[in-house]
Scaffold this active site. Structure first.
Site, PDB file in Angstrom:
ATOM      1  N   HIS A 101      42.078  37.234  41.008  1.00  0.00           N
ATOM      2  CA  HIS A 101      41.027  36.401  41.615  1.00  0.00           C
ATOM      3  C   HIS A 101      41.500  35.015  42.043  1.00  0.00           C
ATOM      4  O   HIS A 101      40.752  34.288  42.694  1.00  0.00           O
ATOM      5  CB  HIS A 101      39.821  36.309  40.677  1.00  0.00           C
ATOM      6  CG  HIS A 101      38.507  36.249  41.400  1.00  0.00           C
ATOM      7  ND1 HIS A 101      37.295  36.429  40.771  1.00  0.00           N
ATOM      8  CD2 HIS A 101      38.203  36.008  42.707  1.00  0.00           C
ATOM      9  CE1 HIS A 101      36.311  36.310  41.660  1.00  0.00           C
ATOM     10  NE2 HIS A 101      36.838  36.050  42.833  1.00  0.00           N
ATOM     11  N   ASP A 127      30.924  37.982  39.215  1.00  0.00           N
ATOM     12  CA  ASP A 127      32.059  37.999  38.282  1.00  0.00           C
ATOM     13  C   ASP A 127      31.535  38.118  36.844  1.00  0.00           C
ATOM     14  O   ASP A 127      30.487  37.568  36.517  1.00  0.00           O
ATOM     15  CB  ASP A 127      32.825  36.671  38.432  1.00  0.00           C
ATOM     16  CG  ASP A 127      34.269  36.737  37.965  1.00  0.00           C
ATOM     17  OD1 ASP A 127      34.542  37.409  36.953  1.00  0.00           O
ATOM     18  OD2 ASP A 127      35.114  36.095  38.614  1.00  0.00           O
ATOM     19  N   HIS A 129      33.253  36.757  34.592  1.00  0.00           N
ATOM     20  CA  HIS A 129      33.789  35.505  34.049  1.00  0.00           C
ATOM     21  C   HIS A 129      33.327  34.332  34.912  1.00  0.00           C
ATOM     22  O   HIS A 129      32.806  34.534  36.007  1.00  0.00           O
ATOM     23  CB  HIS A 129      35.321  35.575  34.021  1.00  0.00           C
ATOM     24  CG  HIS A 129      35.841  36.801  33.316  1.00  0.00           C
ATOM     25  ND1 HIS A 129      36.137  37.969  33.983  1.00  0.00           N
ATOM     26  CD2 HIS A 129      36.078  37.039  32.004  1.00  0.00           C
ATOM     27  CE1 HIS A 129      36.551  38.881  33.117  1.00  0.00           C
ATOM     28  NE2 HIS A 129      36.512  38.353  31.896  1.00  0.00           N
ATOM     29  N   ASP A 131      35.564  31.785  35.704  1.00  0.00           N
ATOM     30  CA  ASP A 131      36.732  31.354  36.500  1.00  0.00           C
ATOM     31  C   ASP A 131      36.704  29.857  36.771  1.00  0.00           C
ATOM     32  O   ASP A 131      37.108  29.396  37.841  1.00  0.00           O
ATOM     33  CB  ASP A 131      36.803  32.139  37.830  1.00  0.00           C
ATOM     34  CG  ASP A 131      37.189  33.595  37.624  1.00  0.00           C
ATOM     35  OD1 ASP A 131      37.382  34.013  36.461  1.00  0.00           O
ATOM     36  OD2 ASP A 131      37.289  34.321  38.632  1.00  0.00           O
ATOM     37  N   HIS A 144      44.226  32.821  37.459  1.00  0.00           N
ATOM     38  CA  HIS A 144      43.048  33.601  37.890  1.00  0.00           C
ATOM     39  C   HIS A 144      41.785  33.222  37.112  1.00  0.00           C
ATOM     40  O   HIS A 144      40.698  33.673  37.468  1.00  0.00           O
ATOM     41  CB  HIS A 144      43.312  35.118  37.851  1.00  0.00           C
ATOM     42  CG  HIS A 144      43.312  35.733  36.490  1.00  0.00           C
ATOM     43  ND1 HIS A 144      42.972  37.045  36.275  1.00  0.00           N
ATOM     44  CD2 HIS A 144      43.620  35.217  35.282  1.00  0.00           C
ATOM     45  CE1 HIS A 144      43.078  37.320  34.984  1.00  0.00           C
ATOM     46  NE2 HIS A 144      43.464  36.232  34.361  1.00  0.00           N
ATOM     47  N   ASP A 231      34.335  39.980  42.205  1.00  0.00           N
ATOM     48  CA  ASP A 231      35.319  40.398  41.205  1.00  0.00           C
ATOM     49  C   ASP A 231      34.868  41.745  40.665  1.00  0.00           C
ATOM     50  O   ASP A 231      33.731  41.883  40.173  1.00  0.00           O
ATOM     51  CB  ASP A 231      35.380  39.348  40.084  1.00  0.00           C
ATOM     52  CG  ASP A 231      36.521  39.594  39.108  1.00  0.00           C
ATOM     53  OD1 ASP A 231      36.759  40.763  38.750  1.00  0.00           O
ATOM     54  OD2 ASP A 231      37.139  38.603  38.688  1.00  0.00           O
ATOM     55  N   ASP A 233      35.379  43.169  38.083  1.00  0.00           N
ATOM     56  CA  ASP A 233      34.973  43.207  36.676  1.00  0.00           C
ATOM     57  C   ASP A 233      33.505  42.830  36.455  1.00  0.00           C
ATOM     58  O   ASP A 233      32.993  42.953  35.338  1.00  0.00           O
ATOM     59  CB  ASP A 233      35.927  42.406  35.780  1.00  0.00           C
ATOM     60  CG  ASP A 233      35.910  40.901  36.027  1.00  0.00           C
ATOM     61  OD1 ASP A 233      34.862  40.360  36.413  1.00  0.00           O
ATOM     62  OD2 ASP A 233      36.959  40.271  35.800  1.00  0.00           O
ATOM     63  N   GLU A 276      40.616  41.584  41.756  1.00  0.00           N
ATOM     64  CA  GLU A 276      40.888  42.104  40.407  1.00  0.00           C
ATOM     65  C   GLU A 276      40.865  43.635  40.296  1.00  0.00           C
ATOM     66  O   GLU A 276      40.695  44.170  39.198  1.00  0.00           O
ATOM     67  CB  GLU A 276      39.936  41.485  39.369  1.00  0.00           C
ATOM     68  CG  GLU A 276      40.109  39.977  39.194  1.00  0.00           C
ATOM     69  CD  GLU A 276      41.348  39.555  38.383  1.00  0.00           C
ATOM     70  OE1 GLU A 276      41.867  40.377  37.601  1.00  0.00           O
ATOM     71  OE2 GLU A 276      41.787  38.403  38.555  1.00  0.00           O
TER      72      GLU A 276
HETATM   73 MN    MN Z   1      37.135  36.492  38.539  1.00  0.00          MN
END
Ligand code: MN
Length: 322
Positions: A101, A127, A129, A131, A144, A231, A233, A276
């Site tokens: 990412h 996402d 996360h 980030d 990332h 992302d 994820d 990702e």
């Molecule tokens: Mn990310």
């Protein structure tokens, strides 16, 4: 022919930009994400969905002679930003395929630079996360985990100084959806800046669709155009296991794809980034299929299935993948 700024995005040719970087992550397998997605027929899926597609530029991270990972990512980001800016200037619609990412720094710095004479850039960041680390707060020091902070103007100059120096996004033009794994320092930075974060609890309560619709309203309110950085994820690992840092309890693929269809009809929608995806973990290709569904939902031509209803539309997406 130079496409005009006002041209509906569905009439533009999509240019697929490969962002081959894994150096920003602990596990570098995402570096091969873009080439694997192209090999799996993503361009064909888009063509079947009614879009013109061309093979765009390829940016490849090169660690040779670099001081550290921030240096690798910084240099790569400059290359990617120039590549994506070139796509935009030619009137094409960018589809950027990561890559870890950290590729978002180059992608959105490049797009923000081209958009600047017309106005600001809005961004929906999907996402698991946040980030939003800086080198001061990150334990792993993995770039990332830093791209959103960098785009907001916080962190190492190697990441914030890509293209113009400083922030490329204003907090008020930025929304994060799906966050469920993050450190306190990241949460605090985004809260202090005033970024709207729709944590996974909220997404579960309200549904991804209503969250995405609200996010679109926010990121397009005061901007000249907006995009999505997705992302993989963010999705539930049951639907998309082949990603660098999977986190349980994510967004369902069907919900995500249905929501991304909002992008199709919006003349201010600029482009999509997928990050990702790690093909080295994609036994059976299920995650690649999930990405095809997302990309077609977001960028497919509405006329292909506009009268068919959602169920048939989804069946068509399944056809495209098959
Ligand atoms: Mn990310």
């Amino acid at each position: 022919m130079k496409a005009s700024a006002a041209m509906p995005s569905l009439l533009k040719t999509i240019s697929i930009v490969s962002a081959a970087i894994g150096e920003g992550a602990g596990d570098g397998g995402c570096k091969y994400g873009s080439s694997a997605l192209l090999s799996s027929g993503l361009a064909r899926s888009l063509a079947v969905a009614g879009r013109l597609v061309n093979a765009g530029p390829v940016a490849v991270a090169d660690a040779m002679g670099a001081h550290d990972r921030l240096d690798v990512v910084g240099r790569f980001s400059v290359d990617l930003a120039e590549a994506v800016a070139g796509v935009m200037r030619r009137g094409l619609q960018p589809l950027v395929l990561g890559g870890d990412h950290s590729c978002a720094i180059g992608t959105w710095s490049g797009i923000a630079g081209v958009l600047a004479p017309r106005g600001r850039l809005g961004l929906i960041w999907v996402d698991a996360h946040l980030d939003a680390h800086t080198p001061q707060t990150s334990e792993s020091n993995a770039p990332h985990g830093m791209p959103l902070a960098a785009l907001l103007g916080h962190g190492s100059h190697a990441l914030t100084g890509v293209g113009a120096s400083g922030g490329k996004l204003r907090p008020s033009d930025t929304v994060v959806i799906g966050a469920r794994s993050y450190e306190e320092a990241e949460r605090r930075l985004l809260e202090q800046l005033g970024v709207r974060v729709m944590y996974m609890e909220e997404v579960r309560d309200r549904g991804f669709g209503p969250c995405f619709a609200e996010a679109r309203a926010i990121v397009s309110a005061q901007t000249a155009g907006w995009g999505v950085s997705f992302d993989v994820d963010a999705l539930d690992p049951a639907d998309a296991p082949a990603t660098g840092t999977p986190v349980a309890g994510g967004v369902g693929l069907a919900q995500a794809a249905a929501a991304l269809r909002l992008c199709r009809a919006d003349p201010l929608f600029l482009g999509l980034e997928i990050a990702e995806y790690n093909p080295l973990k994609d036994y059976g290709g299920h995650t690649a299929q999930a990405i095809h569904a997302l990309v077609v939902a977001c960028l497919g031509c509405a006329t292909v299935d506009v009268d068919q209803g959602r169920a048939q539309g989804d069946a068509r997406i399944a056809d495209v993948i098959a």
